[in-house]
Write a protein that holds these residues in place. Structure first.
Motif, PDB file in Angstrom:
ATOM      1  N   TYR A 145       3.140   4.444   4.909  1.00 22.07           N
ATOM      2  CA  TYR A 145       2.136   3.949   3.968  1.00 22.07           C
ATOM      3  C   TYR A 145       2.804   3.190   2.815  1.00 22.07           C
ATOM      4  CZ  TYR A 145      -1.280   3.822   0.214  1.00 22.07           C
ATOM      5  OH  TYR A 145      -2.087   3.400  -0.811  1.00 22.07           O
ATOM      6  N   LEU A 146       3.835   3.796   2.216  1.00 21.85           N
ATOM      7  CA  LEU A 146       4.506   3.163   1.086  1.00 21.85           C
ATOM      8  C   LEU A 146       5.136   1.833   1.489  1.00 21.85           C
ATOM      9  CD1 LEU A 146       6.249   6.254  -0.570  1.00 21.85           C
ATOM     10  CD2 LEU A 146       4.203   5.051  -1.371  1.00 21.85           C
ATOM     11  N   ALA A 147       5.782   1.800   2.654  1.00 22.63           N
ATOM     12  CA  ALA A 147       6.445   0.575   3.111  1.00 22.63           C
ATOM     13  C   ALA A 147       5.428  -0.534   3.379  1.00 22.63           C
ATOM     14  CB  ALA A 147       7.267   0.865   4.366  1.00 22.63           C
ATOM     15  N   VAL A 148       4.385  -0.205   4.130  1.00 22.18           N
ATOM     16  CA  VAL A 148       3.372  -1.212   4.468  1.00 22.18           C
ATOM     17  C   VAL A 148       2.598  -1.643   3.229  1.00 22.18           C
ATOM     18  CG1 VAL A 148       1.246  -1.629   5.766  1.00 22.18           C
ATOM     19  CG2 VAL A 148       3.160  -0.454   6.852  1.00 22.18           C
ATOM     20  N   ARG A 149       2.254  -0.682   2.388  1.00 25.40           N
ATOM     21  CA  ARG A 149       1.511  -1.019   1.164  1.00 25.40           C
ATOM     22  C   ARG A 149       2.354  -1.907   0.258  1.00 25.40           C
ATOM     23  NH1 ARG A 149      -1.699  -2.983  -1.331  1.00 25.40           N
ATOM     24  NH2 ARG A 149      -3.263  -2.102  -2.737  1.00 25.40           N
ATOM     25  N   LEU A 182      -5.143  -4.399  10.586  1.00 29.63           N
ATOM     26  CA  LEU A 182      -3.778  -4.716  11.001  1.00 29.63           C
ATOM     27  C   LEU A 182      -2.764  -3.886  10.214  1.00 29.63           C
ATOM     28  CD1 LEU A 182      -4.038  -8.613  11.286  1.00 29.63           C
ATOM     29  CD2 LEU A 182      -4.131  -6.923  13.132  1.00 29.63           C
ATOM     30  N   TYR A 183      -3.001  -3.739   8.921  1.00 30.80           N
ATOM     31  CA  TYR A 183      -2.099  -2.936   8.099  1.00 30.80           C
ATOM     32  C   TYR A 183      -2.117  -1.467   8.537  1.00 30.80           C
ATOM     33  CZ  TYR A 183      -1.108  -6.614   4.674  1.00 30.80           C
ATOM     34  OH  TYR A 183      -0.658  -7.750   4.045  1.00 30.80           O
ATOM     35  N   VAL A 184      -3.300  -0.943   8.789  1.00 24.93           N
ATOM     36  CA  VAL A 184      -3.410   0.461   9.216  1.00 24.93           C
ATOM     37  C   VAL A 184      -2.738   0.643  10.580  1.00 24.93           C
ATOM     38  CG1 VAL A 184      -4.995   2.311   9.881  1.00 24.93           C
ATOM     39  CG2 VAL A 184      -5.482   0.908   7.868  1.00 24.93           C
TER      40      VAL A 184
END
Length: 219
Positions: A145-149, A182-184
């Motif tokens: 989550y932290l990396a993608v966010r 896509l992010y999820v």
């Protein structure tokens, strides 16, 4: 924006070695939890929107100090710390699940909070029995989550969490952008890779009987 690279780096470290460095992961998780709770209580309950900006610059350092004290204490009680890691992972999973699918059935904010509470409690309780497994899953999910966010701050297309919550409160979640899905999906894939990587690393370390603890819990 200036802290975005730090968020991405912390996320990748959580993703790859979060469960291996248990005390560090627990410390950061407890610190973040405390700061988050203090800010929510102060700005969501006690203070009004007209509060001067300088008050925030007092509250934030104070919240960090309180978080450091609590994190220092709880990092020595790993059962409590791992329980919080499990709760964080469960709550984040519930939020992603709601934003992806459940809002199409019910877009009530109460449903979101019930899901967060249930998933957080379930994974937190499971962590008390399966510490190693939950640490691997929890740190992998939090890290993804932290990396993608963090990456989304550069690429764009990820709805602001506070804006989404406001939309949930008024029942307006019909315009979720395709980039959100896509992010999820990227979070799920990274989580799976993190779980596999950390699980294999733990098995290798266990077989080689290296010095240093993976997880040590005082009964």
């Amino acid at each position: 924006m200036y802290l975005t690279p730090v968020v991405i780096i912390i996320g990748l470290l959580y993703l790859c070695v979060g469960a291996y460095f248990t005390k560090v992961s627990v410390f950061i998780t407890v610190l973040a939890t405390t700061v988050f709770v203090v800010l929510v209580v102060m700005y969501g309950i006690l203070l009004s929107f007209s509060t001067p900006e300088w008050v925030g610059w007092i509250i934030l350092p104070a919240a960090v100090v309180v978080g450091l004290v609590i994190a220092s204490l709880l990092s020595t009680f790993l059962k409590v710390g791992v329980f919080l890691v499990g709760c964080w992972a469960g709550g984040m999973f519930a939020t992603c699940l709601f934003e992806m699918f459940v809002y199409k059935i019910s877009d009530l904010a109460l449903v979101l909070w019930i899901m967060i509470g249930v998933f957080a409690l379930i994974l937190g309780i499971i962590s008390l029995k399966f510490l190693k497994l939950v640490m691997i899953i929890g740190t992998s999910f939090i890290g993804s989550y932290l990396a993608v966010r963090g990456i989304s701050f550069y690429l764009g297309g990820y709805p602001n969490e506070f804006e989404m919550y406001n939309e949930i409160e008024v029942g307006d979640l019909d315009n979720v952008p395709i980039t959100m899905y896509l992010y999820v999906a990227a979070m799920v894939m990274l989580s799976a890779l993190g779980i596999l990587f950390q699980y294999k690393r733990f098995k290798i370390c266990s077989r080689s009987k290296r010095n240093g603890e993976y997880i040590k819990v005082d009964d």
